[in-house]
Design an enzyme around this catalytic site. Structure first.
Site, PDB file in Angstrom:
ATOM      1  N   ASP A 177      50.006  57.686  -2.250  1.00  0.00           N
ATOM      2  CA  ASP A 177      50.321  56.276  -2.003  1.00  0.00           C
ATOM      3  C   ASP A 177      50.845  56.044  -0.586  1.00  0.00           C
ATOM      4  O   ASP A 177      51.807  55.325  -0.380  1.00  0.00           O
ATOM      5  CB  ASP A 177      51.333  55.759  -3.045  1.00  0.00           C
ATOM      6  CG  ASP A 177      51.385  54.229  -3.065  1.00  0.00           C
ATOM      7  OD1 ASP A 177      50.474  53.601  -2.488  1.00  0.00           O
ATOM      8  OD2 ASP A 177      52.342  53.680  -3.632  1.00  0.00           O
TER       9      ASP A 177
ATOM     10  N   LEU B 234      46.342  74.290  -7.275  1.00  0.00           N
ATOM     11  CA  LEU B 234      46.538  75.738  -7.172  1.00  0.00           C
ATOM     12  C   LEU B 234      45.247  76.500  -7.421  1.00  0.00           C
ATOM     13  O   LEU B 234      45.033  77.559  -6.865  1.00  0.00           O
ATOM     14  CB  LEU B 234      47.622  76.182  -8.175  1.00  0.00           C
ATOM     15  CG  LEU B 234      47.876  77.681  -8.292  1.00  0.00           C
ATOM     16  CD1 LEU B 234      48.297  78.244  -6.935  1.00  0.00           C
ATOM     17  CD2 LEU B 234      48.946  77.971  -9.320  1.00  0.00           C
ATOM     18  N   GLY B 235      44.377  75.941  -8.273  1.00  0.00           N
ATOM     19  CA  GLY B 235      43.223  76.718  -8.704  1.00  0.00           C
ATOM     20  C   GLY B 235      43.555  77.465  -9.972  1.00  0.00           C
ATOM     21  O   GLY B 235      42.864  78.398 -10.357  1.00  0.00           O
TER      22      GLY B 235
ATOM     23  N   HIS C   2      48.882  51.442  -1.634  1.00  0.00           N
ATOM     24  CA  HIS C   2      48.630  50.291  -2.508  1.00  0.00           C
ATOM     25  C   HIS C   2      48.885  48.954  -1.807  1.00  0.00           C
ATOM     26  O   HIS C   2      48.606  47.900  -2.365  1.00  0.00           O
ATOM     27  CB  HIS C   2      49.389  50.420  -3.835  1.00  0.00           C
ATOM     28  CG  HIS C   2      50.843  50.061  -3.797  1.00  0.00           C
ATOM     29  ND1 HIS C   2      51.845  50.997  -3.784  1.00  0.00           N
ATOM     30  CD2 HIS C   2      51.464  48.867  -3.801  1.00  0.00           C
ATOM     31  CE1 HIS C   2      53.020  50.395  -3.771  1.00  0.00           C
ATOM     32  NE2 HIS C   2      52.817  49.098  -3.792  1.00  0.00           N
TER      33      HIS C   2
ATOM     34  N   GLY D 257      56.836  43.574  -2.650  1.00  0.00           N
ATOM     35  CA  GLY D 257      56.879  43.227  -1.232  1.00  0.00           C
ATOM     36  C   GLY D 257      57.652  44.245  -0.423  1.00  0.00           C
ATOM     37  O   GLY D 257      57.442  44.396   0.775  1.00  0.00           O
ATOM     38  N   ASN D 258      58.573  44.978  -1.078  1.00  0.00           N
ATOM     39  CA  ASN D 258      59.277  46.075  -0.405  1.00  0.00           C
ATOM     40  C   ASN D 258      58.349  47.274  -0.193  1.00  0.00           C
ATOM     41  O   ASN D 258      58.650  48.156   0.599  1.00  0.00           O
ATOM     42  CB  ASN D 258      60.474  46.566  -1.237  1.00  0.00           C
ATOM     43  CG  ASN D 258      61.771  45.860  -0.884  1.00  0.00           C
ATOM     44  OD1 ASN D 258      62.287  45.091  -1.667  1.00  0.00           O
ATOM     45  ND2 ASN D 258      62.272  46.108   0.304  1.00  0.00           N
ATOM     46  N   SER D 259      57.244  47.311  -0.928  1.00  0.00           N
ATOM     47  CA  SER D 259      56.342  48.462  -0.891  1.00  0.00           C
ATOM     48  C   SER D 259      55.935  48.798   0.530  1.00  0.00           C
ATOM     49  O   SER D 259      55.483  47.934   1.277  1.00  0.00           O
ATOM     50  CB  SER D 259      55.086  48.168  -1.705  1.00  0.00           C
ATOM     51  OG  SER D 259      55.375  48.250  -3.062  1.00  0.00           O
TER      52      SER D 259
END
Lengths: 371, 597
Positions: free
Chosen positions: B100, B242-243, B69, B183-185
């Site tokens: 992410d 998993l299906g 992101h 901003g830490n992302s």
């Protein structure tokens, strides 16, 4: 200077492991099993449908905050090991914003749950500003079943009276609290444990509240030693969390000796759940054949005046109605859509209710008002 | 009043100066350790200027991790600041939207430039109650790119956080009370040894607004490690499914996870049924759907994992079954953008994307399904080169005859067999023209296939019966080994990242005892048949090939072992095991390779 001293205290006690002291992960592992995740009423308008409780006896007595969560009927707890158990409300103490719960049922009983020893905790010295603390709670419902609750760390910032509010309402508790410098009070945190560096219980993590003056969020906990003076008809009574735990009932003003207990004036109106202290007295249901039904009161009516006196909340409605006895004439004005409708009701004696066993919530003694 | 307070303050300050507080040596030592820690973790912390987030360098070549992101939806060209105060160009390498996560590469001033980088720890060792340090660029505070460092407690481990709008599912993540703000992302979370344990990317927010609420989450570095192979290969990675649909059954005090429905998938073919209770998944015990999703989310699509099942049989017995299942993709295809949803206004020309700087243009190539195809080509060519160096079969374009002995379908009697692959030849001097031909002689029964013939019968593609398509597999193997990428026109060969390779066990060995190794994967596509090639990541040695004729059917796997070096220096595998589904089709021992250029 204060900041500096605080910082030093934090360094010494917060991060350094002193000889003989356990690491925080060891403290965590031995403390989190003493908390339960609670699921109950809520889930609307910023009121979380989940919370936290502190186990205080091996057979499953639990302390939590007296908030909306325990209003509903179906209260459930998830224990540290993932076991799901029903929960009974034993007593609620609005004056201390605390409630006593019991885990289990007739079929499901406990005798060896990990627990905080409140008898020891209540005798301990109060924590002081600067003391490092840990908070354990199911903030944001991050954990379910056997997932451990959240731990946070911080310091006691101050100890004193709290002037706070929830939305536009004052918080119901007026005693001294610990204010903490960590963001301990999040959705679902209420009823969690505030402990010292070694996991000893200091208090119950409080609700999400804002400071009345600055409108900023305050993180507080109600000390386990909390006590409060309540003004009643017979004078001032001191009540405490330990009274709630020991007597297993809330403080109740003693009835005046010269006046026999009054018979309730029953109208047959069931009001909406009294979720917050100023819930308006909306009618949820009308018991068929009751005095209210006879004069045509309907669901969704809002009671505005009782004999010309405005009733802004369910509580004030209850207080007013307590003055009437069966057979009295009461004029009620209700708002129905855009109209104000007036009518005269003659309350009767309350119909026989089945005997309530021990452990029923005390508020149920007011007929016609659903908890 | 205020004057006296001021005086008190001055007096106390003076007192401090005159007689400094004698601090315990423990405290001083702790302080020094922390200063050293901040010194260690700062240099690799990246301020991702384009995107307004943070990142962390993980190799001296300049690879860095950040959040999807932060960089995933903008230009592939990035500007990144380091605490040395300099701004570097960077490029997107690999993207993981659901997780992410993004891998980027910073470009040094010269090729031999070495970046500072963080060493990775083992996030499974992180315990609730451990101290942790986050570094990053909250509120884009540092104009000189010096990171902000925040300190706190690990509040929880193995946490599950639901996806937001169908993406950014945080599984098995680390929860901490260190302050995490916008901003830490993408920035790093370190343990107190300064080892990278997570990538900060999310917080729980409610009434207090989108600022720190004491509840932040970091993607565990062990999850990042599982996706690293795919990210380095320039892929847009997918997370596993998993299906089968599972649900928590809450009818008793302790919950169970039951399979509700099985959709056509490897899970179905391996025999997972509705009502099966999943008790372990990829080596971890399962009691709730959260736990299941927690582990599933850390695994890339297509990996094979062991699954433990409890089944109540028709006779009422409880049976434990262990299976090795290849996971599908758990991601739903994104709905096509409807015209009215499109942000492009009709009638207005789309603004031309900003041209990439030359330094980025040289290492970026756009291709559908890839974050940066340039890195896929680089990884692929490197893997192919190592593979060819081991086998040295390139340019052996003539006929191949491989002879040996073997057993069929786990029978005990060994017999002679021969595989031959011959190339098409035009008619010359009395010899008739000959098409490409693959022939197999097993236990006295002959099968053959003209692999390039149009409209091959479905049965012929799967010959010999029970092998899942050994003839086709042999032909495709020789295409790559003798002709290289030229043998795969069209979609060709691509790098598929890294995945665990499970060598064939013997039937006596329980799946729970088997171990996998991480292998490099090449993917091929020829004539609608998908191939996976497992390579030893160090040597490039071929571990196995697997060909899929129909994605709804089991594959034909050929596993190789015990290479023998021949006179030309080729390391040719002696032992072959051909597997189709749950059955071993053949175990072969090669005695002779006859090759011709």
């Amino acid at each position: 200077m204060i900041r500096k001293f605080t910082a030093i205290a934090f360094l010494v006690l917060g991060t350094t492991i002193l000889p003989g002291q356990e690491s925080l992960s060891q403290i965590f592992n031995k403390t989190y099993p003493k908390l339960v995740k609670l699921y109950g009423a809520g889930g609307i308008r910023g009121l979380a449908g989940y919370g936290t409780g502190v186990v205080i006896s091996p057979d499953g007595l639990v302390l939590t905050v007296n908030n909306h969560l325990i209003e509903g009927g179906d209260l459930v707890a998830h224990l540290y090991d993932g076991t799901r158990v029903p929960v009974k409300v034993i007593a609620r103490e609005p004056e201390l914003d605390a409630a006593l719960l019991k885990l289990g049922s007739a079929k499901q009983t406990f005798d060896d749950l990990p627990f905080f020893d409140v008898e020891v905790a209540v005798k301990a010295k109060l924590a002081a500003p600067g003391d490092p603390v840990l908070a354990f709670s199911n903030a944001f419902q991050i954990a379910t079943r056997d997932e451990p609750v959240t731990i946070m760390q911080g310091n006691i910032a101050s100890y004193g009276r709290l002037f706070g509010k929830i939305g536009i309402f004052d918080i119901p508790y007026s005693g001294n609290v610990y204010v903490v410098d960590a963001i301990t009070n999040n959705p679902g945190s209420a009823g969690g444990a505030l402990t010292d560096r070694n996991g000893n219980l200091l208090g119950l993590v409080g609700r999400e509240v804002r400071n009345e003056l600055t409108n900023t969020w305050v993180n507080y906990a109600i000390p386990i030693q909390a006590q409060i003076d309540v003004r009643g008809p017979t004078g001032i009574t001191r009540t405490s969390i330990m009274d709630l735990v020991r007597k297993k009932e809330a403080y109740r003003p003693a009835p005046k000796a010269d006046k026999p207990a009054q018979v309730e004036a029953y109208t047959g109106m069931i009001l909406v759940s009294n979720l917050i202290d100023r819930t308006p007295p909306f009618v949820e249901e009308v018991v068929p054949g009751s005095p209210a039904a006879l004069v045509g009161i309907r669901a969704d009516d809002l009671i505005v005046y009782v004999d010309g006196i405005p009733v802004p909340s369910i509580i004030s409605y209850r207080e007013l109605m307590a003055r009437y006895k069966p057979g009295d004439k009461v004029r009620m004005d209700v708002r129905r859509r855009d109209q104000l409708v007036g009518m005269e009701i003659v309350p009767i004696k309350p119909p026989e209710v089945p005997k309530q066993g021990p452990g029923q919530a005390i508020h149920q003694i007011i007929p016609g008002v659903r908890p | 009043m205020s004057v006296s307070i001021l005086w008190a303050f001055i007096l106390s300050s003076v007192t401090t100066l005159q007689s400094p507080i004698a601090l315990p040596t423990d405290v001083l030592k702790q302080e020094q350790e922390r200063v050293a820690l901040v010194k260690k973790i700062s240099p690799p912390t990246v301020a991702v200027v384009s995107g307004g987030g943070s990142g962390v360098l993980i190799s001296e070549e300049g690879y860095a991790l950040t959040n999807f992101h932060v960089v995933g939806t903008g230009s592939p060209a990035l500007k990144c600041g380091l605490p040395d105060g300099k701004l570097y160009d960077g490029v997107i390498v690999g993207l993981d939207k659901m997780g992410d996560l993004a891998l980027i590469k910073l470009i040094g001033p010269k090729p031999e430039f070495k970046f500072p980088f963080a060493t990775m720890g083992d996030s499974d060792e992180v315990q609730t109650g451990d101290w942790a340090v986050a570094a990053g660029n909250p509120f884009l505070l540092a104009s000189d790119f010096t990171p902000t460092v925040t300190f706190g407690l690990v509040s929880g481990t193995h946490r599950y956080q639901y996806p937001e709008r169908g993406m950014f599912e945080y599984t098995d993540c680390i929860q901490m009370d260190a302050s995490i703000n916008p901003g830490n992302s993408g920035g790093p979370l370190f343990n107190m040894k300064g080892q990278l344990i997570g990538i900060n990317g999310r917080g729980s927010f409610d009434k207090r607004g989108r600022v720190n609420s004491g509840v932040g989450y970091a993607i565990s570095i062990n999850q990042c490690k599982k996706f690293m192979g795919s990210l380095k290969a320039g892929l847009r990675v997918e997370h596993a499914g998993l299906g089968a649909l599972v649900g928590t059954v809450d009818d008793s005090a302790i919950s169970r996870v039951l399979v509700n429905q099985v959709i056509p998938s490897d899970a179905m073919r391996r025999g997972i049924q509705p009502e099966d209770q999943i008790i372990s998944f990829a080596g971890r015990p399962i009691a709730t759907v959260n736990q299941f999703k927690n582990i599933l989310g850390t695994i890339p699509a297509g990996w094979k994992v062991p699954i433990g099942i409890r089944r109540i049989t028709e006779t009422g017995e409880t049976k434990r079954i262990d299976l090795l299942v290849r996971l599908t993709s758990g991601e739903r295809p994104e709905p096509p953008v409807k015209p009215e949803q499109s942000q492009d206004r009709p009638g207005q020309p789309k603004p031309a994307p900003k041209p990439l700087p030359d330094i980025v243009k040289a290492i970026y190539e756009s291709k559908n399904g890839y974050a940066n195809f340039h890195f896929n080509k680089v990884s692929r060519d490197s893997a192919l080169l190592r593979l060819q160096n081991q086998l040295k079969l390139l340019d052996q374009k003539g006929d191949w005859i491989i002879k040996g002995t073997g057993t069929l379908q786990e029978k005990n009697n060994s017999s002679n067999w021969q595989l031959s692959i011959s190339t098409a030849r035009e008619a010359v001097e009395g010899k008739p023209a000959k098409p490409d031909l693959v022939a197999v002689s097993l236990d006295g029964i002959d099968f053959s296939l003209e692999p390039l013939k149009a409209d091959l019968e479905p049965k012929a593609l799967r010959d010999p019966p029970g092998s899942g398509g050994l003839l086709v597999a042999l032909f495709q193997m020789r295409q790559l080994l003798a002709l290289g990428t030229a043998g795969f026109p069209g979609e060709g060969i691509s790098h598929g990242g890294m995945e665990p390779y499970w060598a064939p066990g013997n039937s006596a060995e329980p799946i729970t005892q088997r171990k996998s190794i991480m292998a490099e994967v090449l993917k091929s596509s020829l004539g609608g048949i998908q191939g996976r090639w497992y390579l030893d990541p160090e040597s490039g040695y071929l571990l196995a090939v697997e060909f899929t004729i129909d994605p709804n059917e089991d594959t034909c796997e050929i596993h190789f072992a015990n290479p023998v070096t021949d006179s030309a220096g080729r390391r040719l595998p002696r032992d072959w095991v051909v597997i189709h589904g749950d059955k071993t089709f053949a175990r072969l021992k090669v005695s002779d390779w006859k090759l011709s250029p």
